[in-house]
Design a protein around this motif. Sequence first.
Motif, PDB file in Angstrom:
ATOM      1  N   VAL A   1      -3.014  -6.947   4.627  1.00 19.42           N
ATOM      2  CA  VAL A   1      -1.565  -6.702   4.576  1.00 19.42           C
ATOM      3  C   VAL A   1      -0.980  -6.998   3.199  1.00 19.42           C
ATOM      4  O   VAL A   1       0.213  -6.772   2.966  1.00 19.42           O
ATOM      5  CB  VAL A   1      -0.818  -7.524   5.654  1.00 19.42           C
ATOM      6  CG1 VAL A   1      -1.346  -7.191   7.034  1.00 19.42           C
ATOM      7  CG2 VAL A   1      -0.896  -9.015   5.375  1.00 19.42           C
ATOM      8  N   LEU A   2      -1.831  -7.498   2.272  1.00 22.43           N
ATOM      9  CA  LEU A   2      -1.373  -7.749   0.905  1.00 22.43           C
ATOM     10  C   LEU A   2      -1.847  -6.695  -0.092  1.00 22.43           C
ATOM     11  O   LEU A   2      -1.453  -6.721  -1.253  1.00 22.43           O
ATOM     12  CB  LEU A   2      -1.863  -9.124   0.434  1.00 22.43           C
ATOM     13  CG  LEU A   2      -1.229 -10.342   1.102  1.00 22.43           C
ATOM     14  CD1 LEU A   2      -1.905 -11.624   0.609  1.00 22.43           C
ATOM     15  CD2 LEU A   2       0.271 -10.405   0.838  1.00 22.43           C
ATOM     16  N   ARG A   3      -2.678  -5.751   0.345  1.00 23.98           N
ATOM     17  CA  ARG A   3      -3.270  -4.839  -0.625  1.00 23.98           C
ATOM     18  C   ARG A   3      -2.594  -3.462  -0.684  1.00 23.98           C
ATOM     19  O   ARG A   3      -2.936  -2.652  -1.532  1.00 23.98           O
ATOM     20  CB  ARG A   3      -4.772  -4.661  -0.348  1.00 23.98           C
ATOM     21  CG  ARG A   3      -5.102  -3.809   0.857  1.00 23.98           C
ATOM     22  CD  ARG A   3      -6.612  -3.680   1.048  1.00 23.98           C
ATOM     23  NE  ARG A   3      -6.941  -2.738   2.113  1.00 23.98           N
ATOM     24  CZ  ARG A   3      -7.077  -1.426   1.933  1.00 23.98           C
ATOM     25  NH1 ARG A   3      -6.912  -0.901   0.731  1.00 23.98           N
ATOM     26  NH2 ARG A   3      -7.383  -0.639   2.945  1.00 23.98           N
ATOM     27  N   HIS A   4      -1.619  -3.225   0.174  1.00 28.72           N
ATOM     28  CA  HIS A   4      -1.008  -1.897   0.238  1.00 28.72           C
ATOM     29  C   HIS A   4       0.317  -1.846  -0.516  1.00 28.72           C
ATOM     30  O   HIS A   4       1.230  -2.637  -0.246  1.00 28.72           O
ATOM     31  CB  HIS A   4      -0.792  -1.484   1.700  1.00 28.72           C
ATOM     32  CG  HIS A   4      -2.060  -1.302   2.469  1.00 28.72           C
ATOM     33  ND1 HIS A   4      -2.789  -0.129   2.441  1.00 28.72           N
ATOM     34  CD2 HIS A   4      -2.744  -2.158   3.274  1.00 28.72           C
ATOM     35  CE1 HIS A   4      -3.865  -0.266   3.214  1.00 28.72           C
ATOM     36  NE2 HIS A   4      -3.859  -1.484   3.729  1.00 28.72           N
ATOM     37  N   LYS A   5       0.435  -0.903  -1.445  1.00 27.82           N
ATOM     38  CA  LYS A   5       1.671  -0.725  -2.216  1.00 27.82           C
ATOM     39  C   LYS A   5       2.856  -0.480  -1.288  1.00 27.82           C
ATOM     40  O   LYS A   5       3.963  -0.973  -1.522  1.00 27.82           O
ATOM     41  CB  LYS A   5       1.506   0.453  -3.178  1.00 27.82           C
ATOM     42  CG  LYS A   5       2.740   0.722  -4.054  1.00 27.82           C
ATOM     43  CD  LYS A   5       2.533   1.918  -4.958  1.00 27.82           C
ATOM     44  CE  LYS A   5       2.624   3.220  -4.179  1.00 27.82           C
ATOM     45  NZ  LYS A   5       2.623   4.416  -5.052  1.00 27.82           N
ATOM     46  N   LYS A   6       2.623   0.277  -0.239  1.00 25.83           N
ATOM     47  CA  LYS A   6       3.677   0.624   0.712  1.00 25.83           C
ATOM     48  C   LYS A   6       4.282  -0.640   1.331  1.00 25.83           C
ATOM     49  O   LYS A   6       5.507  -0.759   1.468  1.00 25.83           O
ATOM     50  CB  LYS A   6       3.087   1.524   1.794  1.00 25.83           C
ATOM     51  CG  LYS A   6       4.105   2.175   2.711  1.00 25.83           C
ATOM     52  CD  LYS A   6       3.414   3.061   3.718  1.00 25.83           C
ATOM     53  CE  LYS A   6       2.660   4.199   3.066  1.00 25.83           C
ATOM     54  NZ  LYS A   6       3.571   5.163   2.414  1.00 25.83           N
ATOM     55  N   LEU A   7       3.421  -1.572   1.713  1.00 27.10           N
ATOM     56  CA  LEU A   7       3.910  -2.816   2.302  1.00 27.10           C
ATOM     57  C   LEU A   7       4.606  -3.682   1.263  1.00 27.10           C
ATOM     58  O   LEU A   7       5.609  -4.347   1.560  1.00 27.10           O
ATOM     59  CB  LEU A   7       2.752  -3.573   2.966  1.00 27.10           C
ATOM     60  CG  LEU A   7       2.121  -2.881   4.182  1.00 27.10           C
ATOM     61  CD1 LEU A   7       0.980  -3.709   4.755  1.00 27.10           C
ATOM     62  CD2 LEU A   7       3.161  -2.594   5.265  1.00 27.10           C
ATOM     63  N   TRP A   8       4.100  -3.691   0.028  1.00 27.51           N
ATOM     64  CA  TRP A   8       4.771  -4.442  -1.028  1.00 27.51           C
ATOM     65  C   TRP A   8       6.158  -3.879  -1.300  1.00 27.51           C
ATOM     66  O   TRP A   8       7.075  -4.610  -1.731  1.00 27.51           O
ATOM     67  CB  TRP A   8       3.928  -4.472  -2.303  1.00 27.51           C
ATOM     68  CG  TRP A   8       2.950  -5.601  -2.283  1.00 27.51           C
ATOM     69  CD1 TRP A   8       1.612  -5.538  -2.074  1.00 27.51           C
ATOM     70  CD2 TRP A   8       3.262  -6.993  -2.454  1.00 27.51           C
ATOM     71  NE1 TRP A   8       1.051  -6.797  -2.090  1.00 27.51           N
ATOM     72  CE2 TRP A   8       2.045  -7.706  -2.326  1.00 27.51           C
ATOM     73  CE3 TRP A   8       4.431  -7.700  -2.687  1.00 27.51           C
ATOM     74  CZ2 TRP A   8       1.974  -9.097  -2.434  1.00 27.51           C
ATOM     75  CZ3 TRP A   8       4.374  -9.089  -2.797  1.00 27.51           C
ATOM     76  CH2 TRP A   8       3.161  -9.762  -2.679  1.00 27.51           C
TER      77      TRP A   8
ATOM     78  N   GLY B   1       7.578   4.921  -0.388  1.00 28.76           N
ATOM     79  CA  GLY B   1       7.123   6.310  -0.296  1.00 28.76           C
ATOM     80  C   GLY B   1       7.245   6.865   1.114  1.00 28.76           C
ATOM     81  O   GLY B   1       8.204   6.588   1.828  1.00 28.76           O
ATOM     82  N   LYS B   2       6.248   7.630   1.514  1.00 31.91           N
ATOM     83  CA  LYS B   2       6.264   8.264   2.832  1.00 31.91           C
ATOM     84  C   LYS B   2       6.169   7.213   3.928  1.00 31.91           C
ATOM     85  O   LYS B   2       5.363   6.283   3.851  1.00 31.91           O
ATOM     86  CB  LYS B   2       5.107   9.263   2.963  1.00 31.91           C
ATOM     87  CG  LYS B   2       5.145  10.069   4.254  1.00 31.91           C
ATOM     88  CD  LYS B   2       4.016  11.097   4.293  1.00 31.91           C
ATOM     89  CE  LYS B   2       4.062  11.910   5.581  1.00 31.91           C
ATOM     90  NZ  LYS B   2       2.960  12.887   5.650  1.00 31.91           N
ATOM     91  N   VAL B   3       6.981   7.371   4.959  1.00 34.07           N
ATOM     92  CA  VAL B   3       7.004   6.405   6.058  1.00 34.07           C
ATOM     93  C   VAL B   3       5.907   6.752   7.054  1.00 34.07           C
ATOM     94  O   VAL B   3       6.044   7.658   7.880  1.00 34.07           O
ATOM     95  CB  VAL B   3       8.380   6.388   6.751  1.00 34.07           C
ATOM     96  CG1 VAL B   3       8.382   5.362   7.892  1.00 34.07           C
ATOM     97  CG2 VAL B   3       9.475   6.067   5.746  1.00 34.07           C
ATOM     98  N   GLU B   4       4.789   6.044   6.969  1.00 36.27           N
ATOM     99  CA  GLU B   4       3.680   6.236   7.895  1.00 36.27           C
ATOM    100  C   GLU B   4       2.926   4.926   8.029  1.00 36.27           C
ATOM    101  O   GLU B   4       2.897   4.110   7.111  1.00 36.27           O
ATOM    102  CB  GLU B   4       2.749   7.343   7.408  1.00 36.27           C
ATOM    103  CG  GLU B   4       2.158   7.102   6.037  1.00 36.27           C
ATOM    104  CD  GLU B   4       1.324   8.284   5.535  1.00 36.27           C
ATOM    105  OE1 GLU B   4       1.313   9.315   6.226  1.00 36.27           O
ATOM    106  OE2 GLU B   4       0.716   8.140   4.469  1.00 36.27           O
ATOM    107  N   ARG B   5       2.311   4.732   9.201  1.00 33.29           N
ATOM    108  CA  ARG B   5       1.637   3.471   9.485  1.00 33.29           C
ATOM    109  C   ARG B   5       0.423   3.279   8.582  1.00 33.29           C
ATOM    110  O   ARG B   5      -0.351   4.205   8.350  1.00 33.29           O
ATOM    111  CB  ARG B   5       1.209   3.422  10.947  1.00 33.29           C
ATOM    112  CG  ARG B   5       0.739   2.030  11.399  1.00 33.29           C
ATOM    113  CD  ARG B   5       0.495   1.971  12.905  1.00 33.29           C
ATOM    114  NE  ARG B   5       1.687   2.343  13.659  1.00 33.29           N
ATOM    115  CZ  ARG B   5       2.718   1.539  13.868  1.00 33.29           C
ATOM    116  NH1 ARG B   5       2.728   0.329  13.340  1.00 33.29           N
ATOM    117  NH2 ARG B   5       3.760   1.967  14.567  1.00 33.29           N
ATOM    118  N   VAL B   6       0.285   2.043   8.086  1.00 36.96           N
ATOM    119  CA  VAL B   6      -0.871   1.685   7.272  1.00 36.96           C
ATOM    120  C   VAL B   6      -2.109   1.614   8.168  1.00 36.96           C
ATOM    121  O   VAL B   6      -2.071   1.026   9.254  1.00 36.96           O
ATOM    122  CB  VAL B   6      -0.642   0.330   6.571  1.00 36.96           C
ATOM    123  CG1 VAL B   6      -1.942  -0.205   5.976  1.00 36.96           C
ATOM    124  CG2 VAL B   6       0.424   0.476   5.484  1.00 36.96           C
ATOM    125  N   VAL B   7      -3.194   2.231   7.725  1.00 40.12           N
ATOM    126  CA  VAL B   7      -4.451   2.214   8.469  1.00 40.12           C
ATOM    127  C   VAL B   7      -5.448   1.345   7.710  1.00 40.12           C
ATOM    128  O   VAL B   7      -5.801   1.642   6.565  1.00 40.12           O
ATOM    129  CB  VAL B   7      -5.010   3.634   8.643  1.00 40.12           C
ATOM    130  CG1 VAL B   7      -6.338   3.587   9.396  1.00 40.12           C
ATOM    131  CG2 VAL B   7      -4.008   4.529   9.357  1.00 40.12           C
TER     132      VAL B   7
END
Length: 443
Positions: free
Chosen positions: A241-248, A431-437
């Motif tokens: 949960v710390l490695r995704h730009k989207k979550l940051w 960016g695009k709103v989609e669930r992180v996989v």
Amino acid sequence: MIDQMKNSTPKPTTKRYNILFLIFVTVVINYMDRSNISIAASLLSKDLELSTAQMGLIFAAFSWTYSALQVPGGIMADLFRSRILYTIILVLWSLVTLLQGFANSLLAMIGFRAAIGVFEAPSYPTNNKIVTTWFPEKERASAIAVYTSGQFIGLAFLTPVLFWIQNAVGWRGLFIVSGTIGILWAAIWYLFYRDPDKHGSANRAELDYIKAGGGFFKDKAKKEKQEDNPTKFQWGDLLEVLRHKKLWGIYIGQFCIGATFWFFLTWFPKYLQDYKGMDFLSAKTGLLASVPFLGAFLGVLLSGFSSDYMIKKGMSNELARKLPILLGTLISVSIIGANYTDDPFLVVTFLTLAFFGNGLASITWIFVSLLAPKKMVGLVGGVFNAVGGLAGATVPIIIGFLVDGGDFSPALFFVALLAMVAFLSYIFLVGKVERVVPKGTVK
């Protein structure tokens, strides 16, 4: 015959709205116990002979522990039943709130404020888990808006009430009364809250409606594979949960949006009293001081309900979920207008507009539900609130340094700048709103 079958189908109950009311009241109490220190600040600092810098430390102490423990709090939200967890933490933070009424030193006040942060840490990850459990996705932004509005409507109406209580029983009595209310509410929560699979009054039709709409709960009546239920925590989950730009993008956005909120939660009464010459004991000023909180309350409700309305009309998440946040952060920049007037009405007008924008941007928790891997909603919520909580740990202290020379203008420019950073974060990082996989997971 077909009409008779339709008529015999039971209508879904609406017990999820009862649950939402319980969360709403809990949030009101949660923020009452965070903000009562700002009400007590003037009298407390005089009685304990504390400097402005020392009061800044007391203001920030809550968020030191609250922010630091958000990840453990998120893990706890994933692992434990919300009924039991919330009852325990409610009792503990309310007890510490009460004990503040017996403090006699700077260290005691810092210790008590830090302890409240410890025990409130799992609260918002738990709120988000409950809404994710009890509400289908198309109703979730509205539900988040309703319970989030509790922090604003509570502060709007409680600010004059808390001043009145303090005037009647002193700042020590203010803390004792606040803590007692929380302990009583903990008993009510334990008596009435249940998860969907344990709730005796929610009928099958409502549970099916929630489940079909994306609600996460263990449905014992249907022997389905429980793939969406949380598993045992692993340290690799935290790295995930710390490695995704989207979550940051949402983490940074939460910090920056929180800057405006924490100004109002800590420095706002002192700003009006000491820098704008407004007397809170006057009826007029007491009413004016509540207006920004009402603005934020209207903003968050407008945000949530309009966002869900757009979703129901078939609009994309990029538009329906992002637009209120982007507009809200831009409107929050208007806080700097208060730098250019000393008229009480205009000062409050600019602050109300800014806090309305902050409320409009406050449905950010919907992005935890939308972006987090399904088995890590609590953990992502914990990280999200931890980074957001850093605003409370740092912004009050930074403001204290910025106004050290007697001019509050740099502080308001600082808050406005962070609002712009939040705007840019949601555009370029989320960016695009989609669930992180997660890696290795099949979509």
